[in-house]
Design an enzyme around this catalytic site. Structure first.
Site, short mmCIF file in Angstrom:
data_model
loop_
_atom_site.label_atom_id
_atom_site.label_comp_id
_atom_site.label_asym_id
_atom_site.label_seq_id
_atom_site.Cartn_x
_atom_site.Cartn_y
_atom_site.Cartn_z
N LYS A 77 42.49 40.55 24.84
CA LYS A 77 43.46 40.04 25.64
C LYS A 77 44.15 38.89 24.81
O LYS A 77 43.78 38.25 24.14
CB LYS A 77 42.81 39.29 27.00
CG LYS A 77 43.99 38.95 27.92
CD LYS A 77 43.39 38.62 29.26
CE LYS A 77 44.17 38.13 30.20
NZ LYS A 77 43.54 37.75 31.57
N SER A 152 45.03 39.98 35.73
CA SER A 152 46.28 39.87 34.56
C SER A 152 45.79 40.66 33.26
O SER A 152 46.48 40.64 32.48
CB SER A 152 46.23 38.44 34.25
OG SER A 152 45.18 37.75 33.79
N SER A 176 40.98 38.64 37.48
CA SER A 176 41.81 39.16 36.47
C SER A 176 40.73 40.32 35.50
O SER A 176 41.48 40.76 34.57
CB SER A 176 42.44 38.27 35.59
OG SER A 176 43.72 37.79 36.25
N1 GLN Z 1 45.85 36.92 40.12
C1 GLN Z 1 45.31 35.81 40.12
C2 GLN Z 1 46.28 34.83 39.72
O1 GLN Z 1 47.32 35.39 39.61
C3 GLN Z 1 44.05 35.73 39.08
C4 GLN Z 1 44.39 35.74 37.73
C5 GLN Z 1 43.19 35.54 36.82
O2 GLN Z 1 42.25 35.83 37.15
N2 GLN Z 1 43.78 35.24 35.73
O3 GLN Z 1 46.01 33.52 39.59
#
Ligand code: GLN
Length: 483
Positions: A77, A152, A176
């Protein structure tokens, strides 16, 4: 042969027995990239030439003492730094930022001989649930190109689902890893907070962020965990004690499973709930007991998370001011104007929204009412889990309230997007480990993930239960129809 559907041990044997060369395996990855990447957009950068160079070097050094990740193509990532490689967090503000060091997890993989083939697409600064908030365009779901892969870490998930990479690393702040794993039919592991070093992971919300692997096979994610696992002096939240994955000593027939009633109610798609329940039913035939449990503060997890995560983000992202990293606005009058223009132009909408929310929550006069209150509720959520784990060994829930949704469907409505993580966020607030394993498909043919949650450092329990679910479903035999 679809190599991503084999375990690392199986691939390793093929490589050791010279039935598969490291170059051939790399060819497999890059031929999938050639075929699918134009549609999927799982990568922000690719390192083709140097990957082949590495493959040839590794082939020469091959012997049977090597790690299971030796010669295996992996996607990282793009919020983990690699020395000399542009790292963007899918943000315009980091365009051109070349870090001078490598994240510990990545370094451990490299040292064990894994081949880093590229950096995976993501929501900007890991803020989002669909990988639509990327300055490099959205990633598409390999099971249906009109749908999102989740986020994400959508690029990390999609690269594995399409066979472009054998495994990948993502990060999980509020879901995420587990939510995109659910939406792409992959296995995703969020380790216990403190187990895997965060050194070199660009911070979003430091008290929640944790790196973890994606793969098509349960064995693979745990084999990768054993490589990246362990104390790192460069991360002050890294745990000194070691918690080996002593998997053999656990017996399914001794386990008691908890099913939290709050995770099957309003907002959860009925088909998703049914498929997860179906898996629980099969599991109930082999474990000691399955009982309903309650995590009464679950409904406060989302607002708590969006106060704590945005507060931490507003502080972590203050460093992107046009002086030290990446992008700087072209025309400005003075220093303050340069900061303003750089940040206005460099950050995307969602990131700006979070910085504003977090700055507000931390401002004097509001701190007690918002941030401090959220910290107190966080403690209640931690206590909920503690209490339930006095009675049960693991908790099972859906990983995402729905299967993959259409691109654009939630992009204009941040609240509905935030609800995508309602089942994963409490785990981050409590610092627990959790695993998503594919549990079947809905009537549209889209993957449904089962989430298994364990007490701190009990990843061994996740492995045991996850592997059972995997064996029952053999979902890894199912492949997205890509052309
Ligand atoms: N979707 C959640 C957010 O937008 C979690 C994101 C993540 O785990 N990086 O904060």
């Amino acid at each position: 042969m679809r190599y991503e559907t084999l375990t690392l041990a199986q691939l390793h044997n093929l490589i050791i027995d010279k039935k598969l060369s490291i170059r051939e395996l790399l060819d497999y990855s890059f031929s999938n990239i050639e075929k699918y990447e134009e549609n999927i957009n799982a990568f922000i950068s690719l390192y083709k030439e140097e990957s082949y160079k590495k493959a040839d070097e590794l082939q020469k050094g091959l012997d049977d003492s090597k790690s299971l990740v030796y010669g295996i193509p992996v996607a990282i990532k793009d919020n983990m730094v690699i020395d000399g490689k542009e790292t963007t967090c899918a943000s315009k503000i980091l365009k051109g930022f070349i870090p001078p060091y490598t994240a510990t997890s990545v370094k451990r993989l490299q040292d064990a001989g894994a081949i880093i083939i590229g950096k995976a697409n993501m929501d900007e600064f890991a803020m989002g649930s669909s990988t639509e908030n990327s300055a490099f365009g959205p990633t598409k779901n390999p099971w249906d190109l009109e749908r999102v892969p989740g986020g994400s870490s959508g690029g990390s998930a999609a690269s594995v689902a399409s066979g472009e990479a054998i495994f990948s690393l993502g990060s999980d702040t509020g879901g995420s890893i587990r939510q995109p794993a659910s939406l792409t039919g992959t296995v995703g592991l969020k380790p216990t907070y403190g187990r895997v070093s965060r050194y070199g992971l660009i911070a979003f919300a430091s008290s929640l962020d944790q790196i973890g692997p994606f793969a098509r096979r349960v064995d693979t994610v745990f084999d990768v965990l054993s490589v990246i696992d362990g104390y790192d002096a460069m991360d002050s939240t890294s745990i000194k004690d070691s918690y080996p994955l002593d998997i053999e000593r656990i017996e399914l027939k001794n386990l008691k499973i908890g099913i939290p009633k709050e995770y099957f109610g309003e907002g959860i798609d009925l088909e998703v709930a049914d498929i997860v329940k179906e898996n629980i039913k099969v599991l109930s035939g082999v474990v000691r007991d399955v009982v309903e449990v309650s995590l009464p503060h679950t409904e406060y997890a989302l607002p708590t998370y969006y106060l704590i995560a945005t507060a931490e983000a507003s502080s972590n992202l203050a460093r992107y001011d046009g002086v030290q990293y990446g992008y700087r606005a072209k025309d400005y009058e003075d220093l303050i104007d340069m900061y303003k223009k750089t940040r206005s132009q460099g950050f995307g909408e969602e990131v700006k929204r979070r910085i504003m929310l977090g700055t507000y929550a931390l401002s004097s006069g509001y701190y007690d009412a918002y941030y401090l209150k959220a910290q107190k509720v966080r403690t209640l959520i931690i206590e909920d889990f503690k209490k339930v784990f006095e009675d049960v060994d693991v908790i099972i829930t859906p990983a995402s309230p729905t299967t993959a949704f259409k691109l654009g469907e939630k992009a204009k409505d941040p609240l509905s997007m935030y609800l995508s993580d309602i089942l994963t966020i409490p785990v981050n607030l409590a610092g627990l480990p959790a695993l998503t394993v594919p549990g079947g498909r809905d009537s549209k043919g889209l993957p449904v993930g089962v989430q298994i949650i364990a007490p701190h450092f009990r990843e061994d329990l996740l492995y045991k239960v996850g592997k059972f679910i995997e064996e029952e479903n053999k979902f890894y035999e199912e492949l997205p129809k890509l052309s």
